[in-house]
Design an enzyme around this catalytic site. Structure first.
Site, PDB file in Angstrom:
ATOM      1  N   GLY A 476      41.454 -39.564 -34.368  1.00  0.00           N
ATOM      2  CA  GLY A 476      40.351 -39.737 -35.297  1.00  0.00           C
ATOM      3  C   GLY A 476      40.462 -38.795 -36.479  1.00  0.00           C
ATOM      4  N   THR A 477      41.480 -37.943 -36.423  1.00  0.00           N
ATOM      5  CA  THR A 477      41.656 -36.905 -37.428  1.00  0.00           C
ATOM      6  C   THR A 477      42.241 -37.436 -38.734  1.00  0.00           C
ATOM      7  OG1 THR A 477      43.821 -36.523 -36.486  1.00  0.00           O
ATOM      8  CG2 THR A 477      42.045 -35.116 -35.707  1.00  0.00           C
ATOM      9  N   GLU A 671      39.384 -27.141 -36.205  1.00  0.00           N
ATOM     10  CA  GLU A 671      38.452 -26.353 -35.408  1.00  0.00           C
ATOM     11  C   GLU A 671      37.614 -25.349 -36.191  1.00  0.00           C
ATOM     12  OE1 GLU A 671      40.519 -25.801 -31.191  1.00  0.00           O
ATOM     13  OE2 GLU A 671      41.897 -26.281 -32.794  1.00  0.00           O
TER      14      GLU A 671
HETATM   15 MO1  MOS Z   1      41.546 -28.506 -29.376  1.00  0.00          MO
HETATM   16  S1  MOS Z   1      40.188 -27.558 -28.112  1.00  0.00           S
HETATM   17  O1  MOS Z   1      42.721 -27.280 -29.481  1.00  0.00           O
HETATM   18  O2  MOS Z   1      42.154 -29.809 -28.538  1.00  0.00           O
END
Ligand code: MOS
Length: 713
Positions: A476-477, A671
């Site tokens: 989805g990225t 993240e």
């Molecule tokens: Mo992410 S928690 O490094 O998949």
């Protein structure tokens, strides 16, 4: 597909950006919005349906599994338990060694699986399996006293403890100190698409085991499962063209993939489809441990920090260790000569914790950044100025130079855009109708990882086109799209001339879509493969010419502290009579290297900041100490931030390129948006109300119980 010789690896030269930096339309977008994208469960319409039976005790033995009532059900084809399931070759990993013996290590563990011709029959069959247990006393309550185990290392390979200088002496000498304890609750990843696997076993085939899996990494799944089944990695095929999110829960294989493969082996030649329910995710797909952080900050009168202490208590499961690296952020974020950090774990009879978006950084940043806010108040220094004052010129513990630390630029830009200068310092200064209004901020950071072990292949096609192959997964990225942009710029051709193939173990090996390292790691391999193509076949390769190469991180990264940075600002409104919290606006400013695709990157940041908002206000899993399971095991009781909670959310990034990090100049972005966000909101609620809440989530009652919340009390 067998490669006898390993291709050469290299650190590719920096790529000039032409397609990178443009908002190229998501390649999988049309398939997704028209419903033609095939997710893991949407293959093999003739598959048998598998439904797992979960233990109702938290510790002990399954003394007998009576499958007869289930087998009598029309439609049920097979029931497998620890006496009847195929044997695994390896059982050291107790999470994955499923249906191999009678031990029960946590409530919700898989004790049987029912295979049926329909999902309905499988579900009813699962309810008919009668399991008898010999229960033992279980320990499932996470208390500070229980957290005594020092792991050998914490997640991502960081040391468990670190001790520099003399923290106690520095604290004793400090003019301004903060000594407080902060807590974060259990969090469950909850991707939109539940975990799902279709497995098929064809004895004697070149690849006896084939999986359609919802995973963040096809090669990692094959590498993990193959030895369990006595196979070579190349004998396991894993496909994952579309994945509906993971947040780390699909980063490592969990037991359901093994269950599906075992079941398939029991019915060779038939596909077996195992889709976990939302409730089952809460026991079987990993989660974030609750954490308790004891913070100590010591500073001089101006707020210059000399002492940083961060002692973490958290939990792991008795059957498999996972140690969240909660304190590592406190090792590098701010200046200070004296520093001590540690992690201690309670080993409980509970489900196995694992990766969840920004493991370590989320709870660690919450503790550190709320403590910094408290230090700012105690020292009488503006919170932005406090962070600027303590911005270390080199990484404080190892004295390495930063790759490109631009936290202060993020702070300045964020403060400008947010209107920080007009803030009234004193908390509880602004009442708008019945709402206390305040603002808060926090810093963000995330390590820059480039993973070894990635390869890519580039094939020249007719008409100046190219095909790029790498076993990456787009969860989805936008990986599908940005890899095309990266390849186009490496090749010097338009993005429309590049076809990208990903998401299969038939393609060159790739590492997990995790650690915010997907694009960095795969993109480096793509750039390396293009260089190899030029060397092998020149500037104008004939159609059919191809080259494969591995990507390697720039060796100079070893001598640098590699991180990204950011600054998050939030406004909070807290209702004076009900304690209701609203967050009308948030702003994140990030320094993350080059942005490969602005529209996709913006979505990543917005999603992560929204998840951070959820952590601030709602997300909390509650475990029942009597039985050891999570009782809030659905999205009605485990609340995530929804549209109504998200108001004015702004994201910005600095214009930059970090070619020490990757040939693209990019670092990871998956993240960092979740890091610090909950602290910014918590700090804003303090500024609004004068009530300091030190544990998450920030629920309304916390602001009512505190004396300062009620004027005149
Ligand atoms: Mo992410 S928690 O490094 O998949």
């Amino acid at each position: 597909m067998s490669t006898t010789q390993e291709p050469s690896s290299r650190t590719a030269r920096p790529i000039q950006a032409r397609e990178m930096g443009r908002s190229v339309v998501r390649r999988d977008g049309r398939a997704k919005v028209t419903g033609t994208a095939t997710y893991a469960a949407e293959h093999a319409q003739d598959a048998l349906h598998a439904v797992v039976v979960q233990s109702t005790i938290a510790r002990g033995r399954a003394t007998s599994v009576d499958a007869a009532p289930a087998l009598a059900h029309p439609g049920v084809v097979e029931v497998l338990d620890h006496t009847s399931a195929p044997r695994l070759d390896r059982t050291e990993d107790r999470e994955l060694a499923v249906l191999q013996d009678d031990r029960v290590g946590f409530r919700g563990q898989v004790v049987a699986v029912v295979l049926a011709e329909s999902l309905e029959a499988a579900r009813e069959g699962a309810s008919l399996v009668a399991v008898s247990y010999d229960a033992e006393q279980h320990h499932v309550d996470f208390t500070p006293e229980a957290a005594t185990h020092a792991p050998e290392k914490v997640n991502a390979g960081y040391p468990t403890d670190s001790d520099v200088g003399d923290l106690d002496a520095a604290m004793a000498e400090a003019t301004v100190t903060v000594e407080q304890t902060y807590a974060t609750p259990y969090h469950h990843n909850n991707p939109m698409e539940p975990h799902a696997t279709i497995a098929r076993w064809d004895e004697g085939a070149d690849q006896p085991l084939v999986l359609h899996d919802s995973t963040q990494g096809v090669h990692p799944v094959a590498r993990t499962l193959a030895p369990l089944f006595g196979l070579e990695q190349s004998q396991v095929q894993v496909l994952a063209p579309y994945v509906g999110g993971g947040f780390g829960s699909k980063g490592l294989p969990h037991c359901h993939e093994v269950v599906a493969a075992l079941a398939a082996k029991a019915v060779p030649g038939r596909s077996v489809k195992l889709v976990l329910t939302r409730q089952q995710l809460f026991a079987l797909a990993g989660y974030r441990t609750a954490t308790i952080s004891r913070m100590r900050l010591g500073a001089d009168r101006d707020g210059r920090i000399s002492a940083v202490g961060h002692e973490v208590l958290e939990q792991t499961s008795a059957i498999k260790e996972f140690a969240e690296q909660t304190a590592t952020i406190s090792r590098m974020m701010y200046a200070g000569e004296h520093r001590r950090t540690s992690h201690r774990l309670a080993r409980l009879d509970v489900a196995v914790p694992s990766w969840m978006r920004a493991p370590g950084e989320l709870p660690g940043a919450h503790a550190l950044e709320v403590a910094m806010d408290e230090l700012a108040v105690a020292a009488g220094v503006d919170p932005v100025a406090l962070r600027e004052l303590n911005d270390p010129p080199r990484s404080p513990e190892d004295d390495q130079p930063w790759n490109d630390r631009r936290l202060v630029d993020c702070l300045h830009r964020g403060a400008d855009r947010f209107g920080w200068a007009s803030r009234i310092d004193a908390p509880r200064s602004t009442l708008d109708g019945d709402w206390w209004v305040g603002t808060g901020m926090a810093s963000a950071t995330y390590p820059t990882y480039v993973m070894p072990g990635n390869q890519a292949r580039v094939v020249a096609l007719e008409g100046g086109r190219y095909r790029v192959e790498v076993g990456a997964v787009d969860i989805g990225t936008g990986a599908w799209t940005v890899l095309a942009q990266i390849a186009a710029d490496a090749l010097g051709c338009p993005v429309a001339s590049v076809d990208v193939e990903i998401a299969s173990t038939d393609l060159p090996p790739a590492t997990v879509a995790g650690g915010s390292a997907g694009t960095s790691s795969w993109g480096g391999a793509v750039a390396a493969a293009v260089e190899q193509l030029r060397e092998d076949h020149g500037e104008h390769p004939s159609p059919g010419a191809e080259s494969t190469a591995g990507g390697e991180a720039d060796p100079r990264q070893q001598e640098h502290a590699m991180h990204s940075f950011g600054a998050v600002f939030a406004e909070a409104r807290v209702h004076r009579w009900t304690g209701e919290i609203r967050v009308p606006r948030m702003l994140g400013v990030y320094s993350v290297g080059r942005i490969v695709n602005p529209v996709l990157a913006r979505s990543q940041f917005l999603g992560a900041m929204t998840m951070g908002l959820g952590a601030a206000l709602f997300e909390e899993s509650v475990r029942d100490p009597r039985y050891g399971h999570v009782v809030t095991q659905d999205l009605a009781s485990y609340h995530v931030a929804s549209h109504a909670d998200v108001h004015d959310l702004q994201v910005e990034w600095l214009e930059e390129s970090d070619t020490l990090a990757t040939p693209m100049g990019s670092r990871g972005i998956g993240e960092i948006g979740i890091v610090g966000t909950s602290a910014a909101v918590a700090n804003a609620t303090f500024h609004a109300t004068g009530v300091r809440v030190r544990s998450l989530p920030l629920t309304a009652d916390r602001f009512l119980d505190a004396p300062a919340a009620m004027p005149g009390r």
